[in-house]
Write a protein that holds these residues in place. Sequence first.
Motif, PDB file in Angstrom:
ATOM      1  N   CYS A   1       0.572  -1.489   0.039  1.00 53.66           N
ATOM      2  CA  CYS A   1       0.068  -0.166   0.258  1.00 53.66           C
ATOM      3  C   CYS A   1       0.934   1.192  -0.105  1.00 53.66           C
ATOM      4  CB  CYS A   1      -0.446   0.091   1.828  1.00 53.66           C
ATOM      5  SG  CYS A   1      -2.560   1.667   1.345  1.00 53.66           S
TER       6      CYS A   1
ATOM      7  N   CYS B   1      -3.430   0.895   3.267  1.00 53.56           N
ATOM      8  CA  CYS B   1      -5.257   1.520   4.016  1.00 53.56           C
ATOM      9  C   CYS B   1      -6.338   0.932   4.036  1.00 53.56           C
ATOM     10  CB  CYS B   1      -5.135   2.685   3.349  1.00 53.56           C
ATOM     11  SG  CYS B   1      -5.763   1.998   1.766  1.00 53.56           S
ATOM     12  N   ARG B   2      -6.171  -0.917   3.603  1.00 52.64           N
ATOM     13  CA  ARG B   2      -7.050  -1.745   3.462  1.00 52.64           C
ATOM     14  C   ARG B   2      -8.386  -0.916   2.430  1.00 52.64           C
ATOM     15  NH1 ARG B   2     -10.165  -3.984   7.674  1.00 52.64           N
ATOM     16  NH2 ARG B   2     -10.075  -5.957   7.045  1.00 52.64           N
TER      17      ARG B   2
ATOM     18  N   CYS C   1      -7.536   0.318  -0.692  1.00 49.41           N
ATOM     19  CA  CYS C   1      -7.489   1.442  -2.312  1.00 49.41           C
ATOM     20  C   CYS C   1      -7.379  -0.120  -3.292  1.00 49.41           C
ATOM     21  CB  CYS C   1      -5.757   1.861  -1.954  1.00 49.41           C
ATOM     22  SG  CYS C   1      -4.027   0.563  -1.678  1.00 49.41           S
TER      23      CYS C   1
ATOM     24  N   CYS D   1      -4.168  -2.888  -2.002  1.00 47.31           N
ATOM     25  CA  CYS D   1      -4.763  -3.454  -1.085  1.00 47.31           C
ATOM     26  C   CYS D   1      -5.645  -4.672  -0.984  1.00 47.31           C
ATOM     27  CB  CYS D   1      -5.267  -2.516   0.060  1.00 47.31           C
ATOM     28  SG  CYS D   1      -4.326  -1.664   1.737  1.00 47.31           S
TER      29      CYS D   1
HETATM   30 ZN   LIG Z   1      -4.194   0.544   0.564  1.00 48.39          ZN
END
Ligand SMILES: [Zn+2]
Length: 400
Positions: free
Chosen positions: A271, A279-280, A282, A285
Amino acid sequence: MRVRWQGAELTFLLDPEDEIAGEAADGHPVKLRTNSCRVGGVPDDAHNDLFAVAAWTVIAPWTRERVTFDRAISSELAQALHDGWGVEAGPTGETARRAGRTLALSYSGGADSVAAASMVPDAPFIHFRRVSHPRVPNRWTHYRSDVLARLAEQTGRELTTVTSDLEFTLAEPRPGYPEHHAVAVGALLLADRMDLGGLAFGYELGSRWLGGDRYLLRFTPDNPMWAPHGAWGRLFAAAGLHIVLPVGGVSEAVTMRLALESPLRDQLRWCLRGDGGPCRTCGKCLYKEIIQAAVERRPLDTPLTEKRPVVQKWLRKPPFGGMEMIEYGIARIPDLGPLGRAKEYFPDATEESTAWLDRCYRPAIDEIPEPWRQPIYAYIEKNVGFMSDEQARKVEEWGS
Ligand SMILES: [Zn+2]
């Protein structure tokens, strides 16, 4: 195009036939924003051909017929530029650079480069860190190059961090490498000091052989970016710096597995956002979570819903870049969450139909130059294994 280096500042002036709208070697359209950039953390005494190739990684998309450097290059390098791009390059008169003995790794910290690092355990890392440009506003402030640089420092490997604002020469689609090879600008200028003869990149099977993510989506033995006999491969070789792809024969499922098993696992980061952790949310991710969930054979763990564009991207009708990893994930992830509908387009996905993505495509190792081939071969044989002939046909019939 006319090129001038003052120390480590590159300035280039367009000739009348040059255009600000160009294409990278993968066919991706790129538009020029500004004509200067800097490279920090490098000496100013590299071989002329190294300065020329470093400049070419930035200016290639916008050069049409000729390139005039501020110092003489070798006739071998001029020939490689002519053969690869059809441009007249000069002046000539310098003797060609001899390849050094050391292999370095262009290290980003993502899964592919961490996996590559395992295969070349003695290679020093060269990390490219983006810095701001004095004249171009940064429209992409959430990119945390400082976090990536800090993680690279924590690997404990021999590391040189090179800073550059060269990505801001690009106006569209957003700051980025004009050519993928621009990430190597620091390695090129360091090649004499570090006695480099090879530079390893973390490009994997999809990028090297399956046409990449924004490219042809078909079997590409002649890939102009990464094949040793392609335009870029021949250019780097002419400057005595061979392109080496340790993970060029394995999929992102394999690089993910090897990265998770690596001693550098704690420094792993794909990321580009977020300062605490990934960030989980994008696109990167989500894509890597699909691969990781497949490798770990567990339900997909994401806060994203089906409505989000980054999710929709994987619910499209194939073909699209990365689809082999979606099929691989469908065959192995017990609960796909918001990606459940992706199954519609891959009704026949099974572990067996995607098992080729767990093995190495042997020609990728055959094309690694000596003396680096044998240790990488041995690593692959021990930790990955090679595709059967039938599995290799999956690669060779890709997109046909
Ligand atoms: Zn991310």
